[in-house]
Design a protein around this motif. Structure first.
Motif, PDB file in Angstrom:
ATOM      1  N   ARG A 143      75.010  27.356 -49.302  1.00 59.86           N
ATOM      2  CA  ARG A 143      73.666  26.609 -49.042  1.00 59.86           C
ATOM      3  C   ARG A 143      72.766  27.373 -49.188  1.00 59.86           C
ATOM      4  N   LEU A 178      78.352  20.557 -47.459  1.00 61.93           N
ATOM      5  CA  LEU A 178      77.194  20.230 -47.477  1.00 61.93           C
ATOM      6  C   LEU A 178      77.038  19.819 -48.019  1.00 61.93           C
ATOM      7  N   GLU A 225      77.497  16.971 -46.123  1.00 60.99           N
ATOM      8  CA  GLU A 225      77.184  16.242 -45.185  1.00 60.99           C
ATOM      9  C   GLU A 225      75.696  15.904 -44.418  1.00 60.99           C
ATOM     10  N   GLY A 226      75.877  17.974 -44.821  1.00 61.93           N
ATOM     11  CA  GLY A 226      73.901  18.465 -44.582  1.00 61.93           C
ATOM     12  C   GLY A 226      73.024  17.833 -45.117  1.00 61.93           C
TER      13      GLY A 226
END
Length: 211
Positions: A79, A202, A204-205
């Motif tokens: 991230r 990640l 999906e974020g």
């Protein structure tokens, strides 16, 4: 904020909003309500301001993409690097969007850019090696340089590609988010089961940020 810092900050803001080629030192001076003569006390020309912005970018780039602490949680590391891509591409978007022209105008800047990017490539190899040790991806030593080159190339040229493929030249946050999704898609085929699970989270974020 000191006058010199105000000039750099104003230049970065105007370059990002309107493009570096359209902005003059007079525009920058007017933006912070100082005389052109006052600006020239700090910078002889616009190119010197561009060089100072590049120094800030280079420092932040190498700090954000330094080899990771192996004790850090893997998802947090992924991230961090993904967020860093977004932050740098957005904060210095004028540079990414018009890189060839900016470098062609200034040989010293071009030489500095190459030095910084070579350091970045070295760091990227170390970062990928750590991710393989963490069992997030699998990659052979023979493929390492090619893989890093592809990641590096896509990041550096993404905004040029997107603006060339659209009649609208404006660089938006959405365009950069699309670049992040492209980076995830490139890493996925080399991911382990654990790595794929984390990359999917990640992804999906990032998609959620689109909506």
């Amino acid at each position: 904020m000191k006058t010199r810092e105000k000039i750099i900050s104003a230049a970065l803001e105007l370059f990002n909003e309107q493009g570096e080629r359209t902005i003059t030192t007079n525009h920058i001076a007017a933006h912070i309500q100082i005389s052109p003569g006052n600006l020239y006390y700090y910078f002889r020309n616009k190119q010197e301001i561009v060089r100072e912005i590049f120094k800030l970018y280079a420092t932040e780039l190498l700090e954000r993409f330094s080899p990771p602490n192996k004790d850090k949680e893997s998802l947090a590391l992924l991230r961090h690097y993904l967020d860093s891509i977004f932050t740098l591409m957005w904060k210095y978007r004028f540079f990414y969007a018009n890189l060839p022209e900016i470098l062609q105008k200034d040989q010293q800047l071009h030489e500095d850019y190459i030095l910084v990017q070579n350091k970045l490539r070295h760091n990227l190899v170390q970062i990928i090696c750590v991710f393989t040790e963490m069992s997030l991806i699998t990659i052979s030593d023979d493929d390492m340089q090619s893989f890093v080159t592809t990641l590096h190339m896509v990041t550096a040229s993404w905004l040029n590609y997107r603006t060339a493929m659209s009649l609208k030249t404006e660089v938006t946050e959405e365009v950069i988010l699309q670049g992040m999704l492209q980076m995830i898609a490139m890493v996925k085929p080399r991911a382990t089961a654990q790595g794929l699970e984390q990359l999917t989270l990640l992804e999906e974020g990032v998609i959620a940020m689109h909506q």
